[in-house]
Design a protein around this motif. Structure first.
Motif, mmCIF file in Angstrom:
data_model
loop_
_atom_site.group_PDB
_atom_site.id
_atom_site.type_symbol
_atom_site.label_atom_id
_atom_site.label_comp_id
_atom_site.label_asym_id
_atom_site.label_seq_id
_atom_site.Cartn_x
_atom_site.Cartn_y
_atom_site.Cartn_z
ATOM 1 N N LYS A 59 0.843 -1.198 0.000
ATOM 2 C CA LYS A 59 0.000 0.000 0.000
ATOM 3 C C LYS A 59 0.884 1.257 0.000
ATOM 4 O O LYS A 59 0.633 2.214 -0.733
ATOM 5 C CB LYS A 59 -0.917 -0.025 1.231
ATOM 6 C CG LYS A 59 -1.956 1.054 1.255
ATOM 7 C CD LYS A 59 -2.933 0.824 2.413
ATOM 8 C CE LYS A 59 -3.996 1.875 2.418
ATOM 9 N NZ LYS A 59 -3.839 2.863 3.460
ATOM 10 N N LYS A 60 1.945 1.228 0.807
ATOM 11 C CA LYS A 60 2.888 2.353 0.897
ATOM 12 C C LYS A 60 3.587 2.581 -0.455
ATOM 13 O O LYS A 60 3.739 3.719 -0.905
ATOM 14 C CB LYS A 60 3.921 2.036 1.992
ATOM 15 C CG LYS A 60 4.771 3.169 2.369
ATOM 16 C CD LYS A 60 4.163 3.832 3.586
ATOM 17 C CE LYS A 60 5.003 4.992 4.012
ATOM 18 N NZ LYS A 60 4.228 6.130 4.398
ATOM 19 N N ASN A 82 1.993 6.532 -6.914
ATOM 20 C CA ASN A 82 0.956 7.481 -7.296
ATOM 21 C C ASN A 82 1.417 8.924 -7.117
ATOM 22 O O ASN A 82 1.128 9.790 -7.939
ATOM 23 C CB ASN A 82 -0.331 7.236 -6.501
ATOM 24 C CG ASN A 82 -1.062 5.981 -6.946
ATOM 25 O OD1 ASN A 82 -0.943 5.528 -8.073
ATOM 26 N ND2 ASN A 82 -1.817 5.393 -6.043
ATOM 27 N N SER A 83 2.173 9.148 -6.036
ATOM 28 C CA SER A 83 2.641 10.523 -5.747
ATOM 29 C C SER A 83 3.639 11.030 -6.792
ATOM 30 O O SER A 83 3.824 12.243 -6.927
ATOM 31 C CB SER A 83 3.272 10.597 -4.338
ATOM 32 O OG SER A 83 4.581 10.050 -4.351
ATOM 33 N N GLU A 104 1.133 4.117 -2.885
ATOM 34 C CA GLU A 104 0.961 5.546 -2.567
ATOM 35 C C GLU A 104 2.135 6.362 -3.092
ATOM 36 O O GLU A 104 1.954 7.438 -3.665
ATOM 37 C CB GLU A 104 0.839 5.753 -1.050
ATOM 38 C CG GLU A 104 -0.483 5.326 -0.469
ATOM 39 C CD GLU A 104 -0.486 5.358 1.069
ATOM 40 O OE1 GLU A 104 0.484 5.863 1.685
ATOM 41 O OE2 GLU A 104 -1.473 4.864 1.650
ATOM 42 N N TRP A 105 3.360 5.846 -2.895
ATOM 43 C CA TRP A 105 4.548 6.569 -3.374
ATOM 44 C C TRP A 105 4.540 6.658 -4.890
ATOM 45 O O TRP A 105 4.768 7.736 -5.454
ATOM 46 C CB TRP A 105 5.833 5.891 -2.873
ATOM 47 C CG TRP A 105 7.067 6.525 -3.436
ATOM 48 C CD1 TRP A 105 7.539 7.777 -3.152
ATOM 49 C CD2 TRP A 105 7.964 5.976 -4.406
ATOM 50 N NE1 TRP A 105 8.684 8.027 -3.889
ATOM 51 C CE2 TRP A 105 8.968 6.936 -4.648
ATOM 52 C CE3 TRP A 105 8.037 4.764 -5.071
ATOM 53 C CZ2 TRP A 105 10.003 6.718 -5.557
ATOM 54 C CZ3 TRP A 105 9.067 4.540 -5.957
ATOM 55 C CH2 TRP A 105 10.040 5.518 -6.192
#
Length: 164
Positions: free
Chosen positions: A150-151, A157-158, A154-155
């Protein structure tokens, strides 16, 4: 799904492992944003690349010459193509262990983990305690892997990447 994000085949586990490697004494991890490849390069290779920006030292073995060319690409020729994979702060790893320990149904194990997580050396003690409980050890790894994936997502996507 975001139209602005670039779809990229990325190995989430390899990126997660890179993020978890917080002892990067003499190396770093980079993500090639075109291929999804994770690149590991030694500081020494970057030094060679900086010394000779336009050429590669002849006295190096072929495999190192290739790495120096890659480092030159990362540093000078195509810096927008690569991004350094960030380290996960150690407190996040600790917080994951605490979150997992609080959800353990086995009262004795929950108590042991709580004691293990108190003070310096918590990571090692946590591993030692959980090793005696194979079922919970498996649950721990599954829990940790899900959270890390998940982390990583998220990274990615960022930085404008949608993993596929």
């Amino acid at each position: 799904m975001d139209k602005d994000k670039k779809k990229l085949k990325a190995d989430l586990e390899t990126i997660a492992n890179a993020m978890e490697d917080t002892d990067r004494m003499d190396m770093d991890y980079y993500l090639d944003k075109e291929t999804g490849e994770v690149i590991v390069l030694l500081e020494e290779i970057f030094r060679y690349a900086e010394e000779d920006q336009d050429k590669v030292r002849e006295d190096l073995p072929d495999w190192q010459k290739e790495q120096v060319k890659l480092a030159q690409d990362i540093l000078f020729k195509n810096p927008d193509r690569y991004i350094c994979i960030p380290k996960r702060p150690s407190y996040e790893g600790y917080n994951l262990m605490v979150e997992f320990a609080e959800k353990v149904e086995d009262e004795l194990l929950r108590e042991k983990l709580s004691i293990a997580l108190d003070g310096k050396g918590a990571f090692r003690r946590f591993k030692n305690v959980i090793a005696d409980y194979p079922d919970y050890r498996e649950k721990w790894f599954k829990f940790r892997d899900e959270k890390m994936n998940k982390k990583v997502i998220e990274w990615l996507n960022s930085i404008g990447i949608e993993p596929v």
